[in-house]
Design an enzyme around this catalytic site. Sequence first.
Site, PDB file in Angstrom:
ATOM      1  N   ASP A  91       0.757  -1.142   0.015  1.00 15.47           N
ATOM      2  CA  ASP A  91       0.024   0.000  -0.053  1.00 15.47           C
ATOM      3  C   ASP A  91       0.792   1.226   0.104  1.00 15.47           C
ATOM      4  O   ASP A  91       1.554   1.588   1.050  1.00 15.47           O
ATOM      5  CB  ASP A  91      -0.955   0.058   1.242  1.00 15.47           C
ATOM      6  CG  ASP A  91      -1.898   1.180   1.259  1.00 15.47           C
ATOM      7  OD1 ASP A  91      -1.352   2.185   0.387  1.00 15.47           O
ATOM      8  OD2 ASP A  91      -2.841   1.182   1.892  1.00 15.47           O
ATOM      9  N   HIS A 176       4.960  11.414 -23.325  1.00 16.86           N
ATOM     10  CA  HIS A 176       5.157  10.223 -24.289  1.00 16.86           C
ATOM     11  C   HIS A 176       5.315  10.864 -25.763  1.00 16.86           C
ATOM     12  O   HIS A 176       5.844  10.005 -26.638  1.00 16.86           O
ATOM     13  CB  HIS A 176       4.160   9.103 -24.315  1.00 16.86           C
ATOM     14  CG  HIS A 176       2.886   9.401 -24.715  1.00 16.86           C
ATOM     15  ND1 HIS A 176       1.550  10.085 -24.175  1.00 16.86           N
ATOM     16  CD2 HIS A 176       2.348   9.171 -25.844  1.00 16.86           C
ATOM     17  CE1 HIS A 176       0.701  10.284 -24.762  1.00 16.86           C
ATOM     18  NE2 HIS A 176       0.978   9.544 -25.883  1.00 16.86           N
ATOM     19  N   ASP A 233      -4.352  18.247 -19.986  1.00 14.57           N
ATOM     20  CA  ASP A 233      -4.083  16.906 -20.373  1.00 14.57           C
ATOM     21  C   ASP A 233      -3.314  16.984 -21.536  1.00 14.57           C
ATOM     22  O   ASP A 233      -2.485  16.062 -21.831  1.00 14.57           O
ATOM     23  CB  ASP A 233      -5.556  16.174 -20.747  1.00 14.57           C
ATOM     24  CG  ASP A 233      -5.341  14.606 -20.773  1.00 14.57           C
ATOM     25  OD1 ASP A 233      -4.637  14.025 -20.226  1.00 14.57           O
ATOM     26  OD2 ASP A 233      -5.958  14.215 -21.891  1.00 14.57           O
ATOM     27  N   HIS A 238       2.006  17.807 -23.976  1.00 15.22           N
ATOM     28  CA  HIS A 238       2.131  17.135 -25.240  1.00 15.22           C
ATOM     29  C   HIS A 238       2.451  18.448 -26.450  1.00 15.22           C
ATOM     30  O   HIS A 238       3.411  18.688 -27.209  1.00 15.22           O
ATOM     31  CB  HIS A 238       1.299  16.167 -25.804  1.00 15.22           C
ATOM     32  CG  HIS A 238       1.063  15.041 -24.980  1.00 15.22           C
ATOM     33  ND1 HIS A 238       2.088  14.549 -24.180  1.00 15.22           N
ATOM     34  CD2 HIS A 238      -0.039  14.533 -24.631  1.00 15.22           C
ATOM     35  CE1 HIS A 238       1.624  13.719 -23.558  1.00 15.22           C
ATOM     36  NE2 HIS A 238       0.267  13.431 -23.855  1.00 15.22           N
TER      37      HIS A 238
HETATM   38  N1  LIG Z   1      -3.924   5.867 -18.829  1.00 20.23           N
HETATM   39  C1  LIG Z   1      -3.307   6.644 -19.649  1.00 20.23           C
HETATM   40  O1  LIG Z   1      -3.845   6.632 -20.859  1.00 20.23           O
HETATM   41  C2  LIG Z   1      -2.546   7.522 -19.336  1.00 20.23           C
HETATM   42  C3  LIG Z   1      -2.055   7.897 -17.910  1.00 20.23           C
HETATM   43  N2  LIG Z   1      -1.020   8.777 -17.480  1.00 20.23           N
HETATM   44  C4  LIG Z   1      -0.972   9.110 -16.246  1.00 20.23           C
HETATM   45  O2  LIG Z   1      -0.242   7.704 -15.719  1.00 20.23           O
HETATM   46  C5  LIG Z   1      -0.456   7.713 -14.403  1.00 20.23           C
HETATM   47  C6  LIG Z   1      -1.412   6.418 -13.922  1.00 20.23           C
HETATM   48  O3  LIG Z   1      -2.730   6.341 -14.876  1.00 20.23           O
HETATM   49  P1  LIG Z   1      -3.514   5.115 -15.026  1.00 20.23           P
HETATM   50  O4  LIG Z   1      -3.015   4.082 -15.106  1.00 20.23           O
HETATM   51  O5  LIG Z   1      -4.399   5.674 -15.984  1.00 20.23           O
HETATM   52  O6  LIG Z   1      -4.222   5.162 -13.607  1.00 20.23           O
HETATM   53  P2  LIG Z   1      -4.946   4.072 -12.682  1.00 20.23           P
HETATM   54  O7  LIG Z   1      -5.906   4.773 -12.033  1.00 20.23           O
HETATM   55  O8  LIG Z   1      -5.726   3.022 -13.703  1.00 20.23           O
HETATM   56  O9  LIG Z   1      -3.729   3.301 -12.236  1.00 20.23           O
HETATM   57  C7  LIG Z   1      -3.205   3.820 -10.934  1.00 20.23           C
HETATM   58  C8  LIG Z   1      -2.734   2.741 -10.259  1.00 20.23           C
HETATM   59  O10 LIG Z   1      -2.083   3.256  -9.084  1.00 20.23           O
HETATM   60  C9  LIG Z   1      -2.775   2.606  -7.893  1.00 20.23           C
HETATM   61  N3  LIG Z   1      -2.588   3.192  -6.622  1.00 20.23           N
HETATM   62  C10 LIG Z   1      -3.280   4.369  -6.255  1.00 20.23           C
HETATM   63  N4  LIG Z   1      -3.070   4.408  -4.852  1.00 20.23           N
HETATM   64  C11 LIG Z   1      -2.405   3.619  -4.580  1.00 20.23           C
HETATM   65  C12 LIG Z   1      -2.022   3.264  -3.227  1.00 20.23           C
HETATM   66  N5  LIG Z   1      -1.906   4.063  -2.089  1.00 20.23           N
HETATM   67  N6  LIG Z   1      -1.347   1.990  -3.075  1.00 20.23           N
HETATM   68  C13 LIG Z   1      -0.937   1.178  -4.095  1.00 20.23           C
HETATM   69  N7  LIG Z   1      -1.644   1.393  -5.313  1.00 20.23           N
HETATM   70  C14 LIG Z   1      -2.140   2.661  -5.435  1.00 20.23           C
HETATM   71  C15 LIG Z   1      -4.044   1.992  -8.297  1.00 20.23           C
HETATM   72  O11 LIG Z   1      -4.387   1.003  -7.564  1.00 20.23           O
HETATM   73  P3  LIG Z   1      -5.877   0.496  -7.369  1.00 20.23           P
HETATM   74  O12 LIG Z   1      -6.151  -0.249  -8.783  1.00 20.23           O
HETATM   75  O13 LIG Z   1      -5.870  -0.544  -6.054  1.00 20.23           O
HETATM   76  O14 LIG Z   1      -6.579   1.527  -7.161  1.00 20.23           O
HETATM   77  C16 LIG Z   1      -4.051   1.917  -9.951  1.00 20.23           C
HETATM   78  O15 LIG Z   1      -3.851   0.419  -9.861  1.00 20.23           O
HETATM   79  C17 LIG Z   1      -1.348   8.913 -13.709  1.00 20.23           C
HETATM   80  O16 LIG Z   1      -0.419   9.700 -13.367  1.00 20.23           O
HETATM   81  C18 LIG Z   1      -1.733   9.388 -15.078  1.00 20.23           C
HETATM   82  O17 LIG Z   1      -1.875  10.858 -15.319  1.00 20.23           O
HETATM   83  C19 LIG Z   1      -0.724   9.636 -18.562  1.00 20.23           C
HETATM   84  C20 LIG Z   1      -0.846   9.303 -19.923  1.00 20.23           C
HETATM   85  C21 LIG Z   1      -2.039   8.699 -20.161  1.00 20.23           C
HETATM   86  O1  LIG Z   2      -1.442  11.651 -22.481  1.00 21.67           O
HETATM   87  C1  LIG Z   2      -2.366  11.308 -23.093  1.00 21.67           C
HETATM   88  O2  LIG Z   2      -2.180  11.190 -24.392  1.00 21.67           O
HETATM   89  C2  LIG Z   2      -3.460  10.522 -25.001  1.00 21.67           C
HETATM   90  C3  LIG Z   2      -3.201  10.547 -26.595  1.00 21.67           C
HETATM   91  O3  LIG Z   2      -1.950  10.322 -26.896  1.00 21.67           O
HETATM   92  P1  LIG Z   2      -1.665   9.440 -28.384  1.00 21.67           P
HETATM   93  O4  LIG Z   2      -0.293   9.202 -28.360  1.00 21.67           O
HETATM   94  O5  LIG Z   2      -2.512   8.519 -28.512  1.00 21.67           O
HETATM   95  O6  LIG Z   2      -1.886  10.751 -29.295  1.00 21.67           O
HETATM   96  C4  LIG Z   2      -4.883  10.919 -24.744  1.00 21.67           C
HETATM   97  O7  LIG Z   2      -5.947  10.245 -25.092  1.00 21.67           O
HETATM   98  C5  LIG Z   2      -4.868  11.334 -23.176  1.00 21.67           C
HETATM   99  O8  LIG Z   2      -6.149  11.900 -22.811  1.00 21.67           O
HETATM  100  C6  LIG Z   2      -3.757  11.843 -22.525  1.00 21.67           C
HETATM  101  O9  LIG Z   2      -3.709  11.862 -21.208  1.00 21.67           O
END
Ligand SMILES: NC(=O)C1=CN([C@@H]2O[C@H](COP(=O)(O)OP(=O)(O)OC[C@H]3O[C@@H](n4cnc5c(N)ncnc54)[C@H](OP(=O)(O)O)[C@@H]3O)[C@@H](O)[C@H]2O)C=CC1
Ligand SMILES: O=C1O[C@H](COP(=O)(O)O)[C@@H](O)[C@H](O)[C@H]1O
Length: 487
Positions: A91, A176, A233, A238
Amino acid sequence: MVSQSNKPCDLVLFGTKGDLARRKLLPSLFQLEKSGLLDPQTRIIGVARHEMSQAEYVSLVEEALHTFMKEDVCKVTWQRFMAKLDYCMIDMRNLDAYAALKDLVDQENRVMVNYFSTPPSIFGSICKGLNAAGLINNETRVVLEKPIGHDLESSKVINDQVAEFFNEDQTYRIDHYLGKETTLNLLALRFANSLFASNWDHNCIDHVQITVAEEVGIEGRWGYFDDAGQMRDMVQNHLLQVLSLVAMNPPVSLDANSVRDEKLRVMKCLRPITKENVAEKTVRGQYTAGVIGGKAVPGYLEEEGANTESNTESFVALRVDIDNWRWSGVPFYLRTGKRMPEKLTEIVIHFKNMPHNIFKESFGTLPANVLTIRMQPREGVEFQMLNKVPGLDDHMNLQETKLDLSFSEAFKDQRIADAYERLLLEALLGNQSLFVRRDEVEAAWSWVDGIFQAWEETNDKPKPYPAGTWGPEASALLMAKDEREWD
Ligand SMILES: NC(=O)C1=CN([C@@H]2O[C@H](COP(=O)(O)OP(=O)(O)OC[C@H]3O[C@@H](n4cnc5c(N)ncnc54)[C@H](OP(=O)(O)O)[C@@H]3O)[C@@H](O)[C@H]2O)C=CC1
Ligand SMILES: O=C1O[C@H](COP(=O)(O)O)[C@@H](O)[C@H](O)[C@H]1O
């Protein structure tokens, strides 16, 4: 890009069960293994707060690969890859829990690279936990996902929390877009071709357009997106990174700080947008229900988890002026939105018209040259120019034609790697060129905060646009005011 170290690593993936880790990071690591780019000794340690056996974690990873990889999961690679996996339950807010990682990492023989794929609100806790377990040394690295913060102030708090334990040269901030092949090609195009290098300024360029259009909506991420909006975002990170690469002066070399110094100079020259000019320089939009590719899609306010009231923007168009010698009088027009008619990222450079037209009689007004850098999809570069149509009938009959370089044609046998593959590899190798420095993040926030403040002061609300269109009509008007139009 020059790599700095080739040591095996312990890549610790915090948030391994999350969307990003399953959709992008694990498949990218698998591709690196397939390409033979992971050291045989390198380990991948997934961290989440759920009780899971090693076997359960391995099948979670396998399922993610089958779900999110575009190509079949190669069985031989999988055997090698699965042998690299470990799981650790933590955690992340509990500092005592990090001791469990100690048995899995080997800091004498491997570099520990910690990837924070979690909400930024817990980056500080993770750093403290790693420190409490004695897991930070001078070689330890940390990779931070974007967006870092919600504004300048909150980004400083997060960066300070990390900086308490990691120096800047141990900190890798992900954007990215910097890992995309076509972004890297921009450097090649600009600085390896004298034709462009010598014509890249206000003497030759009329204006620049950068479009990042997405077909998708908010993809079930209401909680995150409604708080962020398209400006935080996409634009803060980007689009401003891409703009900086288009606009920067030639860096002395490709080393991390040369490139980052030049990008930062551009960000510092962005003319502030204030309440006096925000109406003429910005447009925000929010999609309503519409049709994309023949399929009906809901409006922003009907998305899963939505509130009935929200003024969050899903579309932004901007006129950006760069106050320096090179770009004096050359506007950069940026637009980005969700639920656009198609996914399309491109940079379009509009050159100036010829100063004098000697073809007036046969052709009339000469259209200016246009260089289009197609970042995705159909990656490539296109140059629009005028040629004479062969023939004896009309002695100077001109026609607009295109030089069209498609990457898939020109580099037939080369696979285009996902941006995350490139960035994970660079982080493992210890090369920071493609990562964002703290001062860049802060300069970007500072400029973007000004726009939010101006929107607030003028009580600006997003304008509706039907999903499947190119944004509110006001976006076309923003260009029309300057007697231009979007490509
Ligand atoms: N998804 C995307 O396309 C993109 C995401 N990002 C960035 O990447 C990061 C992750 O995003 P994303 O994967 O979408 O988010 P998610 O919420 O899907 O994943 C985050 C993970 O962190 C875990 N977590 C949160 N709090 C805790 C805690 N206290 N202890 C242990 N685990 C914890 C969550 O666990 P649990 O499952 O238990 O809640 C979850 O699995 C963020 O900063 C987001 O802004 C950036 C660009 C694109
Ligand atoms: O970081 C992010 O990027 C995606 C778009 O990325 P791309 O490589 O598919 O152009 C966007 O959809 C998302 O909202 C944002 O968090």
